[in-house]
Write an enzyme that holds these catalytic residues in place. Structure first.
Site, PDB file in Angstrom:
ATOM      1  N   GLU A   1       0.794  -1.249  -0.026  1.00 38.83           N
ATOM      2  CA  GLU A   1       0.118   0.105   0.054  1.00 38.83           C
ATOM      3  C   GLU A   1       1.087   1.242   0.092  1.00 38.83           C
ATOM      4  OE1 GLU A   1      -3.257  -0.689   3.089  1.00 38.83           O
ATOM      5  OE2 GLU A   1      -1.800  -2.145   3.431  1.00 38.83           O
TER       6      GLU A   1
ATOM      7  N   LYS B   1       2.244   4.927   1.097  1.00 41.75           N
ATOM      8  CA  LYS B   1       2.454   5.289   2.306  1.00 41.75           C
ATOM      9  C   LYS B   1       1.920   6.863   2.502  1.00 41.75           C
ATOM     10  CE  LYS B   1       5.491   5.851   6.539  1.00 41.75           C
ATOM     11  NZ  LYS B   1       5.061   7.429   6.758  1.00 41.75           N
TER      12      LYS B   1
ATOM     13  N   ASP C   1       1.024  10.583   3.363  1.00 45.32           N
ATOM     14  CA  ASP C   1       1.581  11.611   4.227  1.00 45.32           C
ATOM     15  C   ASP C   1       0.383  12.766   4.837  1.00 45.32           C
ATOM     16  OD1 ASP C   1       3.852  12.693   5.490  1.00 45.32           O
ATOM     17  OD2 ASP C   1       4.556  13.796   3.613  1.00 45.32           O
TER      18      ASP C   1
ATOM     19  N   TYR D   1      -6.507   2.011   6.021  1.00 46.94           N
ATOM     20  CA  TYR D   1      -5.733   0.833   5.668  1.00 46.94           C
ATOM     21  C   TYR D   1      -5.278  -0.046   6.690  1.00 46.94           C
ATOM     22  CZ  TYR D   1      -2.465   3.836   8.262  1.00 46.94           C
ATOM     23  OH  TYR D   1      -2.094   4.662   9.291  1.00 46.94           O
TER      24      TYR D   1
ATOM     25  N   LYS E   1      10.904   3.752   2.016  1.00 46.69           N
ATOM     26  CA  LYS E   1      10.935   5.137   1.783  1.00 46.69           C
ATOM     27  C   LYS E   1      11.343   5.372   0.546  1.00 46.69           C
ATOM     28  CE  LYS E   1       8.969   6.996   5.541  1.00 46.69           C
ATOM     29  NZ  LYS E   1       9.522   7.982   6.372  1.00 46.69           N
TER      30      LYS E   1
ATOM     31  N   CYS F   1      33.435  20.376  26.465  1.00 50.95           N
ATOM     32  CA  CYS F   1      31.965  20.566  26.533  1.00 50.95           C
ATOM     33  C   CYS F   1      31.723  22.037  26.503  1.00 50.95           C
ATOM     34  CB  CYS F   1      31.450  20.182  28.097  1.00 50.95           C
ATOM     35  SG  CYS F   1      29.733  20.545  28.029  1.00 50.95           S
TER      36      CYS F   1
ATOM     37  N   CYS G   1      30.109  23.598  30.047  1.00 49.99           N
ATOM     38  CA  CYS G   1      30.741  23.548  31.499  1.00 49.99           C
ATOM     39  C   CYS G   1      32.428  23.268  31.282  1.00 49.99           C
ATOM     40  CB  CYS G   1      30.059  22.482  32.125  1.00 49.99           C
ATOM     41  SG  CYS G   1      30.585  20.828  31.813  1.00 49.99           S
TER      42      CYS G   1
ATOM     43  N   CYS H   1      29.956  14.534  27.566  1.00 48.48           N
ATOM     44  CA  CYS H   1      30.333  15.257  28.861  1.00 48.48           C
ATOM     45  C   CYS H   1      30.040  14.478  30.178  1.00 48.48           C
ATOM     46  CB  CYS H   1      29.643  16.483  28.745  1.00 48.48           C
ATOM     47  SG  CYS H   1      29.880  17.486  30.426  1.00 48.48           S
TER      48      CYS H   1
ATOM     49  N   CYS I   1      26.819  19.934  34.677  1.00 43.43           N
ATOM     50  CA  CYS I   1      26.587  20.805  33.445  1.00 43.43           C
ATOM     51  C   CYS I   1      25.231  21.058  33.212  1.00 43.43           C
ATOM     52  CB  CYS I   1      27.032  19.608  32.158  1.00 43.43           C
ATOM     53  SG  CYS I   1      27.036  20.248  30.632  1.00 43.43           S
TER      54      CYS I   1
END
Length: 665
Positions: free
Chosen positions: A111, A113, A115, A222, A309, A403, A406, A421, A427
């Site tokens: 079937e 797909k 959107d 569907y 896809k 990082c 921090c 980190c 942090c």
């Protein structure tokens, strides 16, 4: 003819014309004649309110106003689909299907797909009783009044339909209608809508259903869900649903082999652009319903279906700067900040660069012209660099070593793609990220508290972790920026109300790495309370269905941290639920603890899902395939011969439904 008789006659006639127009695409009267009959019915119903009916065709004009959309549970979960982007991935999926089914002959339904916005419609005695958005798959928002305005959604079914069932599909906005809406908006001086999908989704949440009725929405269906469905395979169910009055796209096709599936993909990869609505791929489903049950589900997706896809839309833009984000787990994500570019109906300004390896692999640099596409049509990603347009003074990207928040030296564990980190407690983005996760809708769902307020509370020194939320007072909160008396009151009340959230959601809210919603439910069910889970070893965790080594290691590591245990004790003092309720514990035993069972075939008294639930409720583990570790094969009718042969070869005991029920008495 009495007014009541005329009302019933007009309703029946208009339902029939609606079916001919939207499902059969074969109208027998003009739009003008249809409108005249509808107006006559409306006038008769207004004059005779005692004959009001929620499934009348007049309901399609809307008028109901919904201030707040109720969140309701799906009776049966709406799973997401695994995606594939190549034939190789599709063939790998076919191998996995064949392995579980033991080489049995497999047919597929293909079937397109669509959107749009996913929807689940419930019908009882042939009448639409409710419509829920997908939500998180477990629960969605009720949008029944708005969905009733969509003319291709039957309010009353025809023929021989089941007493109660759900049917799933997509609410879409056809391209012609979308263009017409945008022309009208531009004419009125409004900004045009960006794409049909988002416009369709937004339409479902409009408060006035009369406004929804003005939009040219369509509904393509569907999948049927329910007990005792009147067919042996999916394709046959689609045909029956079409006869009951549903708009089932005619593009669906039964394929006998994977070669036929691939031919279908080739055809629609080209011809999808001729369709009146957007589609981004093909969904391939195992056709036989018994085989679907045999294949079952992973934590997120059905094993019997996969989405293929089509190649995504691609555009080019200039990468102006690379910045770095710190997630709540400490994971560092490099982000490409781009010159704005229109892609698949939305303006893209940022795209994930994933990790240092991806940057090195593509040799991505600031100032490059890069190719951008949307992964799965949703998340923008960079897939290449136009080297012919690279600036002469370009230099390779040096990945950060510290990082960005921090300044702690980053770490990268063996086998990990991302840098981390390690400064968990110091942090700021990690601290606020964990609190934001804790308050999120799928976790503690604290009303009146959002991400910005969390940042504000943290920056003002009022909270350092999520347990601190429960010590806040109204007096502390009122002085904050943009915080009025009433909103402060709502925030404190929302925090107080959250102590009623069930254990499995509290467990998810803790933010243990790799423990998502579904895994949290599995762990809560297996260990019953937080104390048993905190003391669980990696080995005992891995005995639980769906829990692998990575999750087990993460859980053990989380509870080894003394700070985490202290926070849990604080939360416990504030009344949060750290064990399953009595209702959830009812009928749960350890009779099958340490045992792995495989369920195969069709059963007389219980559905397969009920059998699996009984196994898990009694401490057992359900597996989809037989191995030397299998304790029992619970065999029903129409079980695949290969499973029986394998069980007999390995000496696995084969028991009937009755013998299984005796086992757990």
């Amino acid at each position: 003819m009495t007014p009541e008789e005329r009302i019933h006659a007009l309703r029946k006639e208009l339902h029939d014309h609606n079916y001919r127009y939207y499902v059969l695409d074969a109208p027998v009267i003009s739009d003008y004649e249809f409108d005249l009959k509808l107006k006559e019915l409306q006038a008769l119903e207004d004059a005779n309110p005692q004959f009001k009916d929620a499934s009348s065709p007049t309901m399609r004009v809307g008028g109901a106003v919904t201030k707040n959309f109720n969140t309701l549970e799906h009776e049966q979960r709406m799973y997401s689909l695994d995606n594939s982007y190549s034939r190789e991935e599709l063939l790998e999926w076919e191998k996995r299907v064949n392995k579980i089914l033991g080489g049995a002959k497999v047919e597929y339904t293909c079937e397109l797909k669509y959107d749009g916005a996913s929807i689940s419609l419930t019908y009882e005695n042939g009448t639409l009783s409710r419509a829920l958005t997908r939500g998180d798959g477990f629960q969605g928002d009720e949008v029944t009044a708005n969905v009733k305005t969509i003319k291709s959604v039957p309010l009353k079914l025809r023929g021989d339909y089941p007493e109660k069932f759900d049917i799933r599909g997509e609410i879409i906005l056809p391209l012609e209608g979308f263009e017409k809406m945008n022309k009208e908006r531009i004419k009125n001086g409004d900004d045009p809508y960006m794409n049909p999908r988002n416009t369709a989704s937004g339409s479902l949440k409009l408060q006035d259903s009369a406004l929804v009725a003005e939009r040219p929405l369509d509904c393509l269906l569907y999948a049927l869900v329910g007990r005792n469905l009147p067919a042996a395979n999916h394709y046959e169910l689609l045909d029956k649903a079409r006869k009951w009055g549903f708009k089932i796209p005619k593009e669906a096709k039964l394929c006998k082999t994977m070669d036929e599936v691939l031919t279908y993909l080739d055809h629609w990869d080209t011809h999808r652009h001729d369709l009146p609505y957007e589609t981004d791929g093909v969904v391939i489903k195992v056709n036989n319903l018994i085989q679907q049950e045999e294949l079952g589900y992973t934590a997120k997706s059905p094993r019997w279906a996969i989405a293929y896809k089509f190649q995504t839309e691609q555009s080019s833009s200039v990468l102006e700067k690379i910045t770095y984000q710190v997630g709540r787990t400490g994971a560092i994500t490099p982000v490409a900040n781009l010159q704005p570019v229109l892609l698949a109906g939305t303006t893209v300004k940022r795209a994930s660069l994933h990790n240092a390896d991806q940057i090195a692999k593509l040799d991505i640099r600031e100032g490059d012209t890069v190719f951008v596409e949307k992964g799965g049509e949703i998340i923008p990603k960079i897939v290449g660099v136009d080297l012919s347009r690279r600036p002469e003074d370009s230099s390779p990207t040096k990945y950060i070593t510290n990082c960005p928040e921090c300044d702690t030296l980053l770490q990268r564990q063996a086998g990990e793609a991302q840098h981390f980190c390690p400064n968990i407690t110091g942090c700021p983005p990690q601290i606020t990220g964990r609190i934001q996760h804790f308050i999120s809708r799928k976790a503690m769902d604290i009303e009146g508290l959002g991400a910005e307020t969390v940042e504000l509370l943290f920056n003002e020194g009022l909270i350092e972790n999520y347990a601190d939320l429960y010590t806040l007072t109204k007096e502390q909160v009122v002085p904050l920026e943009r915080m009025a008396d009433k909103s402060a009151e709502n925030l404190i009340q929302g925090i107080a109300d959250s102590v009623n959230i069930p254990f499995e959601r509290v467990l998810f809210a803790l933010g243990i790495r790799y423990v998502g919603e579904t895994v949290a439910k599995v762990l809560a069910k297996a260990f019953k309370d937080i104390d048993a889970l905190m003391e669980a070893s990696q080995e005992s965790l891995m005995q639980v269905n769906e829990i692998g080594q990575r999750i087990a290691e993460s859980v053990v590591s989380f509870f080894e941290e003394e700070k985490n245990r202290e926070i849990i004790e604080e939360l416990r003092k504030h009344g949060l639920k750290f064990s399953l309720s009595e209702a959830q514990l009812e009928n749960q035993t350890d009779l099958l603890k340490g045992k792995t069972l495989v369920v195969s075939g069709v059963f007389e008294n219980l559905e397969r899902n009920e059998l699996k639930k009984l196994i898990e409720d009694n401490g057992g583990k359900v597996s989809s395939s037989i191995s030397s570790k299998t304790s029992y094969l619970v065999a029903g009718n129409n079980m695949g011969p290969s499973k029986r042969t394998k069980a007999e070869t390995l000496g696995v005991p084969i028991i009937s439904e009755e013998e299984f029920l005796d086992l757990i008495k």
